[in-house]
Design an enzyme around this catalytic site. Structure first.
Site, PDB file in Angstrom:
ATOM      1  N   ASP A 155      87.400 -28.421  -4.846  1.00 47.79           N
ATOM      2  CA  ASP A 155      88.477 -29.132  -4.144  1.00 47.79           C
ATOM      3  C   ASP A 155      89.680 -29.211  -5.082  1.00 47.79           C
ATOM      4  O   ASP A 155      89.697 -30.048  -6.003  1.00 47.79           O
ATOM      5  CB  ASP A 155      88.012 -30.549  -3.745  1.00 47.79           C
ATOM      6  CG  ASP A 155      86.972 -30.531  -2.627  1.00 47.79           C
ATOM      7  OD1 ASP A 155      86.238 -29.524  -2.512  1.00 47.79           O
ATOM      8  OD2 ASP A 155      86.889 -31.518  -1.881  1.00 47.79           O
ATOM      9  N   LYS A 218      92.351 -29.883   3.211  1.00 48.41           N
ATOM     10  CA  LYS A 218      91.837 -31.265   3.078  1.00 48.41           C
ATOM     11  C   LYS A 218      93.014 -32.213   2.969  1.00 48.41           C
ATOM     12  O   LYS A 218      93.998 -31.911   2.273  1.00 48.41           O
ATOM     13  CB  LYS A 218      90.944 -31.315   1.838  1.00 48.41           C
ATOM     14  CG  LYS A 218      90.475 -32.710   1.416  1.00 48.41           C
ATOM     15  CD  LYS A 218      89.554 -32.614   0.202  1.00 48.41           C
ATOM     16  CE  LYS A 218      89.170 -33.982  -0.343  1.00 48.41           C
ATOM     17  NZ  LYS A 218      88.342 -33.875  -1.584  1.00 48.41           N
ATOM     18  N   LYS A 254      88.966 -30.851   6.308  1.00 46.72           N
ATOM     19  CA  LYS A 254      88.280 -31.982   5.660  1.00 46.72           C
ATOM     20  C   LYS A 254      89.201 -33.178   5.592  1.00 46.72           C
ATOM     21  O   LYS A 254      90.102 -33.216   4.740  1.00 46.72           O
ATOM     22  CB  LYS A 254      87.811 -31.585   4.261  1.00 46.72           C
ATOM     23  CG  LYS A 254      87.138 -32.736   3.492  1.00 46.72           C
ATOM     24  CD  LYS A 254      86.590 -32.290   2.138  1.00 46.72           C
ATOM     25  CE  LYS A 254      86.043 -33.465   1.327  1.00 46.72           C
ATOM     26  NZ  LYS A 254      85.549 -33.025  -0.022  1.00 46.72           N
TER      27      LYS A 254
HETATM   28  O1  LIG Z   1      87.113 -36.727  -0.919  1.00 45.56           O
HETATM   29  C1  LIG Z   1      87.487 -37.448  -1.771  1.00 45.56           C
HETATM   30  C2  LIG Z   1      88.000 -38.820  -1.585  1.00 45.56           C
HETATM   31  O2  LIG Z   1      88.149 -39.403  -2.836  1.00 45.56           O
HETATM   32  C3  LIG Z   1      87.148 -39.768  -0.743  1.00 45.56           C
HETATM   33  O3  LIG Z   1      87.947 -40.910  -0.499  1.00 45.56           O
HETATM   34  P1  LIG Z   1      87.318 -42.372  -0.362  1.00 45.56           P
HETATM   35  O4  LIG Z   1      86.833 -42.760  -1.732  1.00 45.56           O
HETATM   36  O5  LIG Z   1      88.446 -43.248   0.146  1.00 45.56           O
HETATM   37  O6  LIG Z   1      86.167 -42.282   0.633  1.00 45.56           O
END
Ligand SMILES: O=C[C@H](O)COP(=O)(O)O
Length: 318
Positions: A155, A218, A254
């Site tokens: 990512d 994403k 995503k």
């Molecule tokens: O995908 C990566 C993100 O950091 C996920 O965000 P979150 O911690 O708000 O669920």
């Protein structure tokens, strides 16, 4: 015919005419996003099925400064068995796992060990996550390090400065270099949409990322002031559809950052279903990046199976 979903995105030569004259009507995007999710109401077994699907499409994530190998090992155990046995039995299911686990590069090796023979891929953030403000050679080296450690998905974060200055050719070149550094690993391009200022920039950055060979686009790192929103996601899906119409490629989407409740998991799946169609709700085309969504999904499924919530607090889904 579009390529099979598992096919990698080969990318295309930089083509600014695919996005230069696009201007996104923000109020219209916001209205469309609101009506889309308001229109569909999922109850009972349908709701349970969509919540299980959200688990199957989840990148179960920990991206914290105090992450440790032990915490990652616990997260991976949860990824292998996200639902308690009595919930699985009540649903008549077996073998439900999350789509992937997403960690920092130095946590990839512990995650690979903990997920051994599970079939669950390890995703790693890289390129100076979350800000991306490092010299490009160092960002590329971080990608190669994460892949060498065993990450099957990377990512990456885009340079917001290039997007904000409209330097789309420069952004394309950087992303092509990142894609090359990923080697066999799939590349998800984090657009940090909350920092791109306009939905028109979100569309353009989405298109440039796909032209450069991103396998997924994403929304967010989860560290911006504003992370995943439904209007932003709608715009990214339109770009993804337009790219597919021109190339036949199917690029994954995503949403990430701030998805905390079962309702969020349902809303984003409804958006995906309405915009892209039911066969896009699969882990090779749709992932939810989340570090604190699983517990509410498990609570709702517990209620579906037993008629009671695991804890006293009720969380209205409606
Ligand atoms: O995908 C990566 C993100 O950091 C996920 O965000 P979150 O911690 O708000 O669920």
């Amino acid at each position: 015919m579009p390529d099979p979903a598992h096919a990698r995105n080969a990318g295309v030569p930089f083509a600014p005419d695919w996005f230069a004259r696009i201007t996104v009507n923000t109020p219209a995007a916001e209205r469309r996003a609101d009506t889309l999710v308001a229109r569909r109401s999922l109850k009972g077994p349908w709701q349970a099925a969509w919540l299980v699907n959200a688990l199957r499409c989840m990148d179960l994530t920990t991206l914290a400064g105090d992450d440790t190998p032990d915490r990652v090992a616990r997260l991976c155990a949860k990824a292998r068995a996200p639902l308690a046995p009595h919930i699985l039995a009540g649903l008549g299911l077996t073998g439900v796992t999350t789509g992937a686990v997403c960690v920092y590069p130095t946590m990839v090796a512990p995650a690979v060990r903990a997920l051994d023979r599970s079939g669950i891929p390890v995703a790693s953030v890289a390129t100076g996550f979350p800000a991306g403000l490092m010299p490009l050679p160092l960002r590329l080296a971080e990608i190669r390090y994460a892949v060498d450690q065993g990450a099957a998905e990377i990512d990456i974060v885009i340079s917001r400065a290039l997007a904000l200055r409209g330097e789309w050719a420069g952004l394309y070149d950087e992303l092509c270099a990142m894609r090359e550094a990923c080697g066999p690993a799939h590349m998800k391009a984090i657009l940090a949409t909350g920092e791109l200022q306009t939905l028109t920039n979100v569309y353009r950055a989405s298109m440039v990322a796909m032209q450069a060979g991103a396998d997924f686009i994403k929304t967010s790192t989860g560290k911006e002031p504003v992370n995943a929103t439904l209007p932003v996601s709608l715009v990214m899906l339109r770009a993804l559809r337009d790219y597919g119409a021109r190339t036949g490629a199917r690029i994954g989407f995503k949403p990430a950052g701030g998805l905390r409740t079962a309702r969020d998991a349902l809303n984003w799946q409804v958006l995906m279903h309405e915009e892209m169609g039911p066969d896009w709700l699969r882990p090779d085309l749709f992932r939810i990046g989340a570090s604190s969504l699983l517990s509410d999904i498990e609570r709702q499924l517990e209620h579906h199976v037993t008629g009671r919530y695991a804890s006293a607090a009720r969380q209205a889904l409606a």
